[in-house]
Design a protein around this motif. Sequence first.
Motif, PDB file in Angstrom:
ATOM      1  N   TRP A   1      23.588  10.829 -26.757  1.00 25.04           N
ATOM      2  CA  TRP A   1      24.722  11.523 -26.142  1.00 25.04           C
ATOM      3  C   TRP A   1      24.354  12.905 -25.619  1.00 25.04           C
ATOM      4  O   TRP A   1      25.108  13.490 -24.835  1.00 25.04           O
ATOM      5  CB  TRP A   1      25.864  11.667 -27.148  1.00 25.04           C
ATOM      6  CG  TRP A   1      26.420  10.367 -27.614  1.00 25.04           C
ATOM      7  CD1 TRP A   1      26.100   9.684 -28.749  1.00 25.04           C
ATOM      8  CD2 TRP A   1      27.421   9.569 -26.960  1.00 25.04           C
ATOM      9  NE1 TRP A   1      26.813   8.517 -28.843  1.00 25.04           N
ATOM     10  CE2 TRP A   1      27.644   8.429 -27.761  1.00 25.04           C
ATOM     11  CE3 TRP A   1      28.150   9.722 -25.783  1.00 25.04           C
ATOM     12  CZ2 TRP A   1      28.547   7.438 -27.418  1.00 25.04           C
ATOM     13  CZ3 TRP A   1      29.060   8.737 -25.435  1.00 25.04           C
ATOM     14  CH2 TRP A   1      29.266   7.608 -26.248  1.00 25.04           C
TER      15      TRP A   1
ATOM     16  N   TYR B   1      25.248   3.384 -23.874  1.00 28.31           N
ATOM     17  CA  TYR B   1      25.662   2.021 -23.542  1.00 28.31           C
ATOM     18  C   TYR B   1      24.639   1.002 -24.048  1.00 28.31           C
ATOM     19  O   TYR B   1      25.014  -0.063 -24.559  1.00 28.31           O
ATOM     20  CB  TYR B   1      25.843   1.867 -22.036  1.00 28.31           C
ATOM     21  CG  TYR B   1      26.185   0.445 -21.627  1.00 28.31           C
ATOM     22  CD1 TYR B   1      27.492  -0.028 -21.716  1.00 28.31           C
ATOM     23  CD2 TYR B   1      25.192  -0.434 -21.188  1.00 28.31           C
ATOM     24  CE1 TYR B   1      27.809  -1.329 -21.370  1.00 28.31           C
ATOM     25  CE2 TYR B   1      25.497  -1.733 -20.837  1.00 28.31           C
ATOM     26  CZ  TYR B   1      26.804  -2.180 -20.930  1.00 28.31           C
ATOM     27  OH  TYR B   1      27.098  -3.478 -20.602  1.00 28.31           O
TER      28      TYR B   1
ATOM     29  N   ASN C   1      32.281  -3.063 -21.647  1.00 28.71           N
ATOM     30  CA  ASN C   1      32.084  -2.609 -20.266  1.00 28.71           C
ATOM     31  C   ASN C   1      33.261  -1.764 -19.768  1.00 28.71           C
ATOM     32  O   ASN C   1      33.066  -0.767 -19.062  1.00 28.71           O
ATOM     33  CB  ASN C   1      31.874  -3.812 -19.347  1.00 28.71           C
ATOM     34  CG  ASN C   1      30.570  -4.543 -19.636  1.00 28.71           C
ATOM     35  OD1 ASN C   1      29.617  -3.955 -20.139  1.00 28.71           O
ATOM     36  ND2 ASN C   1      30.530  -5.822 -19.338  1.00 28.71           N
TER      37      ASN C   1
ATOM     38  N   TRP D   1      35.313   0.037 -21.649  1.00 24.93           N
ATOM     39  CA  TRP D   1      35.252   1.334 -22.334  1.00 24.93           C
ATOM     40  C   TRP D   1      34.208   2.240 -21.693  1.00 24.93           C
ATOM     41  O   TRP D   1      34.497   3.393 -21.376  1.00 24.93           O
ATOM     42  CB  TRP D   1      34.925   1.143 -23.807  1.00 24.93           C
ATOM     43  CG  TRP D   1      34.419   2.397 -24.451  1.00 24.93           C
ATOM     44  CD1 TRP D   1      35.117   3.560 -24.651  1.00 24.93           C
ATOM     45  CD2 TRP D   1      33.089   2.635 -24.952  1.00 24.93           C
ATOM     46  NE1 TRP D   1      34.306   4.504 -25.243  1.00 24.93           N
ATOM     47  CE2 TRP D   1      33.069   3.969 -25.440  1.00 24.93           C
ATOM     48  CE3 TRP D   1      31.942   1.850 -25.046  1.00 24.93           C
ATOM     49  CZ2 TRP D   1      31.919   4.518 -26.007  1.00 24.93           C
ATOM     50  CZ3 TRP D   1      30.804   2.404 -25.613  1.00 24.93           C
ATOM     51  CH2 TRP D   1      30.800   3.727 -26.086  1.00 24.93           C
ATOM     52  N   TRP D   2      33.008   1.711 -21.483  1.00 22.61           N
ATOM     53  CA  TRP D   2      31.957   2.564 -20.958  1.00 22.61           C
ATOM     54  C   TRP D   2      32.225   2.946 -19.502  1.00 22.61           C
ATOM     55  O   TRP D   2      31.992   4.093 -19.109  1.00 22.61           O
ATOM     56  CB  TRP D   2      30.593   1.874 -21.074  1.00 22.61           C
ATOM     57  CG  TRP D   2      29.479   2.819 -20.745  1.00 22.61           C
ATOM     58  CD1 TRP D   2      28.660   2.800 -19.671  1.00 22.61           C
ATOM     59  CD2 TRP D   2      29.102   3.959 -21.511  1.00 22.61           C
ATOM     60  NE1 TRP D   2      27.785   3.846 -19.700  1.00 22.61           N
ATOM     61  CE2 TRP D   2      28.034   4.587 -20.832  1.00 22.61           C
ATOM     62  CE3 TRP D   2      29.560   4.527 -22.698  1.00 22.61           C
ATOM     63  CZ2 TRP D   2      27.423   5.744 -21.301  1.00 22.61           C
ATOM     64  CZ3 TRP D   2      28.947   5.680 -23.174  1.00 22.61           C
ATOM     65  CH2 TRP D   2      27.898   6.271 -22.474  1.00 22.61           C
TER      66      TRP D   2
ATOM     67  N   TRP E   1      34.787   5.669 -19.509  1.00 20.02           N
ATOM     68  CA  TRP E   1      34.210   6.941 -19.972  1.00 20.02           C
ATOM     69  C   TRP E   1      33.390   7.607 -18.874  1.00 20.02           C
ATOM     70  O   TRP E   1      33.542   8.809 -18.611  1.00 20.02           O
ATOM     71  CB  TRP E   1      33.356   6.684 -21.203  1.00 20.02           C
ATOM     72  CG  TRP E   1      32.386   7.784 -21.516  1.00 20.02           C
ATOM     73  CD1 TRP E   1      31.042   7.786 -21.270  1.00 20.02           C
ATOM     74  CD2 TRP E   1      32.680   9.054 -22.108  1.00 20.02           C
ATOM     75  NE1 TRP E   1      30.482   8.968 -21.677  1.00 20.02           N
ATOM     76  CE2 TRP E   1      31.466   9.763 -22.191  1.00 20.02           C
ATOM     77  CE3 TRP E   1      33.849   9.648 -22.567  1.00 20.02           C
ATOM     78  CZ2 TRP E   1      31.392  11.043 -22.728  1.00 20.02           C
ATOM     79  CZ3 TRP E   1      33.770  10.928 -23.100  1.00 20.02           C
ATOM     80  CH2 TRP E   1      32.563  11.614 -23.183  1.00 20.02           C
TER      81      TRP E   1
END
Length: 283
Positions: free
Chosen positions: A160, A171, A199, A201-202, A205
Motif C-alpha cells: 500500500w 490487488y 474486481n 472493490w478494487w 478504489w
Amino acid sequence: MLCTRCRIRTAVTDDGLCTFCSGTRPPPPDGAMAPVPGAESLPVPGGWGAGTWPRSPVGLSRAVIALLGCVIASDLFAIGAGLHLGSLWGELAADESLNIYTGPGLRAQELYDRAGAAQTAAFLATAVLFVIWFHRTRRNAEVFESGVQRMGPGWAVGGWFVPVANLWFPYRVASGIWEASVRLHPDGGWRTVPKTVLNLWWGGWVVSVLVSRIAVSQWDRAREPEQVSDAAALVAAADALDAVAAVLAIVFVRTVTRMQVERAGIRQAATVPERAAPESTAP
C-alpha cells in the motif's frame, strides 16, 4: 497443461492430474513422513488457532466494517458541506458585490473544514485496521493454499505504501487471498469462484483515488469564484465515489471473511472427529 483438479501443478497422468492429486507423488527423501493432504490448512480442534494455524478474521472484519460506515457518513457530510459552499461561490460569481468571507460564507467554510477533518480521521482509522485485517487474511491464505500466492505476506502491508505500484500490488495480494479462501469441492478438488466482488472493490478504489487526486489538484489551483464553485462540485463527486468504494469494500471484507470461516470450518469438521476417534484394539 495444468492439473484438471487443483489447477496449480503440471498434469503428468493421462487423465490430466498432477502427482499430488493422482496419488503418484514420489516418497519424501531420507525416510521423512509425507504430510497429510490439507493438514497444514486445518485449525486446531478448539477452533481458530495461532502460529501456523489460521486466525479468525471475524472480529477485525466487524471493526473494519463499522469504520467503513464512518467513512461513508463522513463522505456524505463532506458532500453536503461542499455543495453548499460551492453554491455560495457560484452566487459570488454571478454577483461580485456579495461578501462570502463573513456571515453564511464564513460558516459554510468552517463547516466544510470540519467535514474534511472528519473525513481524514475516519480514513486514517479505517486504513490502519483494514491493513491489519488484510494482513491476517493473507497469513490465513498462506495456511490454506500457499501455492496460489503471488506475493509474500509482507506485501499485504508494504504494497500500500509503494508509489504507483500501490495501484496494483494490493490487488495481486487480494487475488491470492481470494483463490486460497475458496471452499473446495467435497472430494478435495479445486473450485473456481468468480472474482466479481474483488474486481468491483478494487476498481472502485482505484477510480476513487484517481478522481480524488484530480479534484484536490483543481481545488488547490482555483482562484476565481467560478473556478472554486466548479472545483467544489468535482470534490463532491470524488467524495461520492469514495463512498461507493467504501460500500464495495464492505462487501469485499464480508465476502472474504465468510469464505475463510467456511474454509476453516469445513476442514475442522472433517478432521476433528477422526482425531477424536479411539484407536481400535485387537480382540
